[in-house]
Design a protein around this motif. Structure first.
Motif, PDB file in Angstrom:
ATOM      1  N   LEU A 295      58.471  22.874  40.033  1.00  0.00           N
ATOM      2  CA  LEU A 295      58.024  23.894  40.983  1.00  0.00           C
ATOM      3  C   LEU A 295      58.662  23.563  42.321  1.00  0.00           C
ATOM      4  O   LEU A 295      58.529  22.444  42.830  1.00  0.00           O
ATOM      5  N   LEU A 296      59.381  24.523  42.871  1.00  0.00           N
ATOM      6  CA  LEU A 296      60.108  24.285  44.119  1.00  0.00           C
ATOM      7  C   LEU A 296      59.172  24.185  45.316  1.00  0.00           C
ATOM      8  O   LEU A 296      58.116  24.827  45.363  1.00  0.00           O
ATOM      9  N   LYS A 297      59.589  23.410  46.279  1.00  0.00           N
ATOM     10  CA  LYS A 297      58.865  23.195  47.530  1.00  0.00           C
ATOM     11  C   LYS A 297      58.444  24.532  48.145  1.00  0.00           C
ATOM     12  O   LYS A 297      59.221  25.492  48.162  1.00  0.00           O
ATOM     13  N   ASN A 298      57.199  24.593  48.630  1.00  0.00           N
ATOM     14  CA  ASN A 298      56.631  25.755  49.328  1.00  0.00           C
ATOM     15  C   ASN A 298      56.548  27.021  48.472  1.00  0.00           C
ATOM     16  O   ASN A 298      56.509  28.123  48.997  1.00  0.00           O
ATOM     17  N   THR A 299      56.551  26.860  47.147  1.00  0.00           N
ATOM     18  CA  THR A 299      56.296  27.999  46.263  1.00  0.00           C
ATOM     19  C   THR A 299      55.066  27.671  45.419  1.00  0.00           C
ATOM     20  O   THR A 299      54.569  26.549  45.436  1.00  0.00           O
ATOM     21  N   TRP A 300      54.590  28.633  44.695  1.00  0.00           N
ATOM     22  CA  TRP A 300      53.380  28.424  43.913  1.00  0.00           C
ATOM     23  C   TRP A 300      53.417  29.268  42.662  1.00  0.00           C
ATOM     24  O   TRP A 300      54.274  30.143  42.496  1.00  0.00           O
ATOM     25  N   MET A 301      52.484  28.995  41.762  1.00  0.00           N
ATOM     26  CA  MET A 301      52.321  29.786  40.548  1.00  0.00           C
ATOM     27  C   MET A 301      50.837  29.852  40.217  1.00  0.00           C
ATOM     28  O   MET A 301      50.045  29.074  40.752  1.00  0.00           O
ATOM     29  N   VAL A 302      50.484  30.785  39.375  1.00  0.00           N
ATOM     30  CA  VAL A 302      49.080  30.934  38.972  1.00  0.00           C
ATOM     31  C   VAL A 302      48.991  30.945  37.452  1.00  0.00           C
ATOM     32  O   VAL A 302      49.967  31.211  36.749  1.00  0.00           O
TER      33      VAL A 302
ATOM     34  N   GLU B  20      56.809  19.449  48.828  1.00  0.00           N
ATOM     35  CA  GLU B  20      57.983  18.904  48.146  1.00  0.00           C
ATOM     36  C   GLU B  20      58.037  19.474  46.729  1.00  0.00           C
ATOM     37  O   GLU B  20      57.035  20.000  46.233  1.00  0.00           O
ATOM     38  N   ASP B  21      59.203  19.385  46.104  1.00  0.00           N
ATOM     39  CA  ASP B  21      59.324  19.816  44.713  1.00  0.00           C
ATOM     40  C   ASP B  21      58.385  18.975  43.851  1.00  0.00           C
ATOM     41  O   ASP B  21      58.205  17.782  44.098  1.00  0.00           O
ATOM     42  N   LYS B  22      57.783  19.603  42.822  1.00  0.00           N
ATOM     43  CA  LYS B  22      56.847  18.900  41.941  1.00  0.00           C
ATOM     44  C   LYS B  22      57.164  19.224  40.486  1.00  0.00           C
ATOM     45  O   LYS B  22      57.423  20.386  40.145  1.00  0.00           O
TER      46      LYS B  22
ATOM     47  N   LEU C  56      51.315  35.811  42.262  1.00  0.00           N
ATOM     48  CA  LEU C  56      51.010  36.983  43.088  1.00  0.00           C
ATOM     49  C   LEU C  56      52.215  37.254  43.977  1.00  0.00           C
ATOM     50  O   LEU C  56      52.890  36.314  44.414  1.00  0.00           O
ATOM     51  N   THR C  57      52.479  38.500  44.263  1.00  0.00           N
ATOM     52  CA  THR C  57      53.655  38.850  45.060  1.00  0.00           C
ATOM     53  C   THR C  57      53.503  38.499  46.538  1.00  0.00           C
ATOM     54  O   THR C  57      54.464  38.617  47.289  1.00  0.00           O
ATOM     55  N   SER C  58      52.317  38.056  46.962  1.00  0.00           N
ATOM     56  CA  SER C  58      52.127  37.676  48.366  1.00  0.00           C
ATOM     57  C   SER C  58      52.708  36.295  48.684  1.00  0.00           C
ATOM     58  O   SER C  58      52.810  35.922  49.842  1.00  0.00           O
ATOM     59  N   LYS C  59      53.092  35.535  47.637  1.00  0.00           N
ATOM     60  CA  LYS C  59      53.683  34.209  47.821  1.00  0.00           C
ATOM     61  C   LYS C  59      54.852  34.057  46.858  1.00  0.00           C
ATOM     62  O   LYS C  59      54.843  34.591  45.756  1.00  0.00           O
ATOM     63  N   ALA C  60      55.861  33.313  47.272  1.00  0.00           N
ATOM     64  CA  ALA C  60      57.047  33.098  46.432  1.00  0.00           C
ATOM     65  C   ALA C  60      56.745  32.108  45.306  1.00  0.00           C
ATOM     66  O   ALA C  60      55.929  31.201  45.462  1.00  0.00           O
ATOM     67  N   MET C  61      57.420  32.296  44.163  1.00  0.00           N
ATOM     68  CA  MET C  61      57.357  31.353  43.057  1.00  0.00           C
ATOM     69  C   MET C  61      58.777  30.954  42.682  1.00  0.00           C
ATOM     70  O   MET C  61      59.627  31.816  42.448  1.00  0.00           O
ATOM     71  N   GLY C  62      59.035  29.656  42.637  1.00  0.00           N
ATOM     72  CA  GLY C  62      60.349  29.154  42.237  1.00  0.00           C
ATOM     73  C   GLY C  62      60.207  28.031  41.229  1.00  0.00           C
ATOM     74  O   GLY C  62      59.551  27.026  41.504  1.00  0.00           O
ATOM     75  N   LEU C  63      60.786  28.211  40.045  1.00  0.00           N
ATOM     76  CA  LEU C  63      60.744  27.203  38.991  1.00  0.00           C
ATOM     77  C   LEU C  63      62.153  26.909  38.510  1.00  0.00           C
ATOM     78  O   LEU C  63      62.969  27.828  38.378  1.00  0.00           O
ATOM     79  N   GLN C  64      62.432  25.640  38.237  1.00  0.00           N
ATOM     80  CA  GLN C  64      63.736  25.237  37.713  1.00  0.00           C
ATOM     81  C   GLN C  64      63.546  24.420  36.444  1.00  0.00           C
ATOM     82  O   GLN C  64      62.690  23.527  36.405  1.00  0.00           O
ATOM     83  N   LEU C  65      64.360  24.711  35.429  1.00  0.00           N
ATOM     84  CA  LEU C  65      64.431  23.872  34.252  1.00  0.00           C
ATOM     85  C   LEU C  65      65.387  22.729  34.590  1.00  0.00           C
ATOM     86  O   LEU C  65      66.512  22.966  35.037  1.00  0.00           O
TER      87      LEU C  65
END
Length: 162
Positions: free
Chosen positions: A134-141, A43-45, A84-93
Motif C-alpha cells: 500500500l503506497l504512502k498516504n493512500t488507503w483501502m477499505v 510510509e509504504d506498507k 472510497l473516491t474521497s481518498k486515493a488508493m495505490g497498491l503495487q505488486l
C-alpha cells in the motif's frame, strides 16, 4: 521426485519424455477488515491479508502478507483493492522488493466506492518473495464481503537448470 508417464489432475506435468510430480501451490486471501479502513500511513506498507481461503503448500504467510516461492516456476498473481473516491488508493505488486505492476484510484467525486485490480505471471526462483504494498498516504477499505484480495498459484514448475 517420482517419474510419471501421464499428466493428471494431481499435478504431474510434462518434463522431457517423462513427467515429474509438481508441488501444489495456491493461495487466496482477503483483507476482510471489521472496521473497514486500512491506511493512510506516512510510509509504504506491506498489506497483510489475514482472511485466508486457501493456502495449499503453505507458501503464503498471513502474518506478514508475503508469498515465498517454494519451487522455481511460473506463477500467476492477482490483487484487488476497494476504496472510497474521497481518498486515493495505490497498491503495487512487489517481487523481491521491486515493483512489478500497480493499481491507483485517484480522488474523485466523494461518496462513491471504486475497485481496481491487476494481475501478472511471474517467473520465480525458489525463495523469491511476492507481496502487495500500500503506497504512502493512500488507503483501502474492506469488510466481511472481502473486496480487497491477494491470490496466487503455481502454473508450472520449471525443472530446467540455469
Amino acid at each position: 521426485m517420482s517419474k510419471m508417464m501421464k499428466i493428471n489432475l494431481y499435478g504431474e506435468v510434462p518434463c522431457g519424455t517423462f513427467t515429474e510430480k509438481t508441488e501444489h501451490v495456491a493461495f487466496g486471501a482477503a483483507l476482510g477488515l471489521t472496521d473497514g479502513n486500512h491506511g493512510p500511513f506516512n510510509e509504504d506498507k506491506t498489506v497483510t491479508y489475514p482472511v485466508v481461503f486457501a493456502n495449499a503448500g503453505g507458501a503464503y504467510n498471513p502474518q506478514t502478507g508475503v508469498f515465498t516461492a517454494p519451487v522455481k516456476g511460473v506463477y500467476f498473481f492477482t490483487f484487488s483493492g476497494h476504496s472510497l473516491t474521497s481518498k486515493a488508493m495505490g497498491l503495487q505488486l512487489m517481487k523481491n522488493g521491486e515493483p512489478v505492476v500497480m493499481i491507483y484510484n485517484h480522488i474523485d467525486e466523494p461518496g462513491r466506492y471504486i475497485a481496481a485490480s491487476n494481475a501478472m505471471n511471474l517467473e520465480l526462483e525458489k525463495g523469491d518473495s511476492v507481496y502487495v504494498k500500500l503506497l504512502k498516504n493512500t488507503w483501502m477499505v474492506d469488510n466481511n464481503n472481502n473486496h480487497s484480495t491477494f491470490v496466487g498459484q503455481l502454473l508450472f514448475e520449471d525443472h530446467t537448470q540455469r
